[in-house]
Design an enzyme around this catalytic site. Structure first.
Site, PDB file in Angstrom:
ATOM      1  N   ASP A  65       1.053  -1.319  -0.053  1.00 52.64           N
ATOM      2  CA  ASP A  65       0.030  -0.108  -0.008  1.00 52.64           C
ATOM      3  C   ASP A  65       0.942   1.268  -0.140  1.00 52.64           C
ATOM      4  O   ASP A  65       1.759   1.455   0.869  1.00 52.64           O
ATOM      5  CB  ASP A  65      -0.702  -0.256   1.169  1.00 52.64           C
ATOM      6  CG  ASP A  65      -1.875   0.792   1.296  1.00 52.64           C
ATOM      7  OD1 ASP A  65      -2.375   1.457   0.237  1.00 52.64           O
ATOM      8  OD2 ASP A  65      -2.555   1.258   2.370  1.00 52.64           O
ATOM      9  N   GLU A  89      -1.357   5.878  -9.083  1.00 51.15           N
ATOM     10  CA  GLU A  89      -2.314   6.914  -8.599  1.00 51.15           C
ATOM     11  C   GLU A  89      -2.342   8.305  -9.369  1.00 51.15           C
ATOM     12  O   GLU A  89      -1.287   8.737  -9.481  1.00 51.15           O
ATOM     13  CB  GLU A  89      -2.093   7.172  -7.040  1.00 51.15           C
ATOM     14  CG  GLU A  89      -3.017   8.072  -6.364  1.00 51.15           C
ATOM     15  CD  GLU A  89      -3.394   8.027  -5.022  1.00 51.15           C
ATOM     16  OE1 GLU A  89      -3.183   7.190  -4.371  1.00 51.15           O
ATOM     17  OE2 GLU A  89      -3.783   9.052  -4.478  1.00 51.15           O
TER      18      GLU A  89
END
Ligand code: G3H
Ligand code: 13P
Ligand code: ZN
Length: 339
Positions: free
Chosen positions: A99, A151
């Site tokens: 993550d 992202e």
């Protein structure tokens, strides 16, 4: 000698996202830092026959030791297989995912030690640098069958290793080129979710920008989207924390109805960490406050694990829609749907 994720029993997110896109649900991505969280996540997903992405942050790796954390994940897969056999139910697919990876080196270290999926978070960088760092991670990951999340757009909120000031929504104009140039397998976007327990100001209507999500979907149809910062911050758990000596004021999360709607769209992965932290803290505070004589960690960590188990089951059933979806993904995997 690098360890392959298949040797640890993990799968990448490829088949999971094919299933989620087709079925109109999102795969849960739950963070863990310790044994009780991991047990609760995996058992809740086995109970509900849901696929699951086990998420490990840089902070979690530092806290629990990177070797131990990965091997705990491997142990959880073996536990899941044994319990599934004992119960006569199907096994579930489990991915181990980094993550918010902040460098190529960290992503490569995770790939070398058995992660099946990594996120490279270049969202704070200038656009060209985000593309370059993401391309570099994809180049290391794909030859080894590891899936990559990138992202675009900046989330608000502050956590140990994830600090952001002002947020910026993802611009739909940028997604197509980013996805095409980087070769990522999924894209995290910023549409008003944020990390932590204080996602909206007191008095502010908690609302995410589903209109931006739908415009992004239109630009990259069928491409897996990821939502970070998607805890709902359960008010009853916050109340219990405050009742038993804690202090959490004006915490507001993402309404479950909005997450349900997002899960029905191209959103294939929803990240939840804070809700687990809050539910666990609430139960620990309650047990310790009501049983001041208690000093056996099993007597307070055990009930905290039970509370987590119930929460994760409920998320899979009622929010993400991932309950009952494991068998079709297992079939997809055995039919050879890989990278
Ligand atoms: O998005 C961040 C996750 O909640 C992980 O947080 O860096 O404090 O482990 P952490
Ligand atoms: P929450 O803080 O809303 O749980 O978000 C977690 C997350 O995005 C992990 O990457
Ligand atoms: Zn996140």
């Amino acid at each position: 000698m690098p360890i392959t994720y298949t040797s640890l029993g993990f799968v990448n997110t490829g088949a999971m996202f094919v299933g989620a896109m087709r079925g109109g649900y999102a795969v849960p991505a739950y963070n863990f830092n310790n044994m009780e969280q991991l047990q609760a996540i995996v058992m809740a997903c086995l109970d509900t026959q849901s696929p699951v992405i086990l998420q490990v942050s840089k902070g979690a790796r530092d806290y629990a030791d990177r070797t131990l954390l990965t091997r705990m994940g491997q142990g959880a897969v073996e536990m899941m297989k044994r319990v599934a056999g004992e119960r006569g139910v199907g096994e579930i697919p489990i991915a181990l995912h980094l993550d918010h990876g902040d460098s190529v080196a960290l992503c490569v270290s995770c790939i070398d030690t058995g992660f099946s999926s990594v996120m490279i978070d270049g969202s704070h960088l200038a656009s060209a640098d985000n593309v370059a760092v993401t391309q570099a991670v994809v180049a290391c990951a794909h030859p080894r069958g590891v899936t990559v999340e990138g992202e675009l757009g900046i989330l608000a909120g502050v956590e140990d290793e994830v600090a952001a000031g002002e947020h910026t929504y993802t611009s739909p104009d940028e997604v197509e080129e980013f996805v095409e140039r980087t070769g990522v397998d999924s894209l995290a976007i910023s549409i008003g979710t944020s990390h932590g327990a204080y996602k909206f100001k007191a008095g502010q209507k908690p609302e995410i920008r589903l209109d931006i999500l739908h415009e992004i979907e239109r630009r990259i149809p069928g491409f897996p989207i990821v939502l970070h910062g998607s805890s709902s911050i359960p008010p009853d758990a916050v109340a219990a924390i405050n009742r038993y000596g804690g202090r959490m004021k004006d915490s507001i999360g993402i309404p479950e109805s909005q997450l349900r709607e997002a899960a029905r769209s191209s959103v294939c992965k929803i990240n939840i960490d804070s809700d687990g932290r809050i539910v666990m803290t609430a139960k620990l505070r309650e047990i310790l406050a009501l049983n001041p004589q208690e000093f056996d960690p099993r007597k307070y960590l055990g009930p905290a694990r039970e509370a987590l188990l119930a929460m994760y089951r409920e998320k899979n059933h009622s929010v993400l829609g991932s309950a009952g979806r494991a068998p079709e993904i297992m079939r997809e995997i055995s039919d050879g749907c890989r990278l």
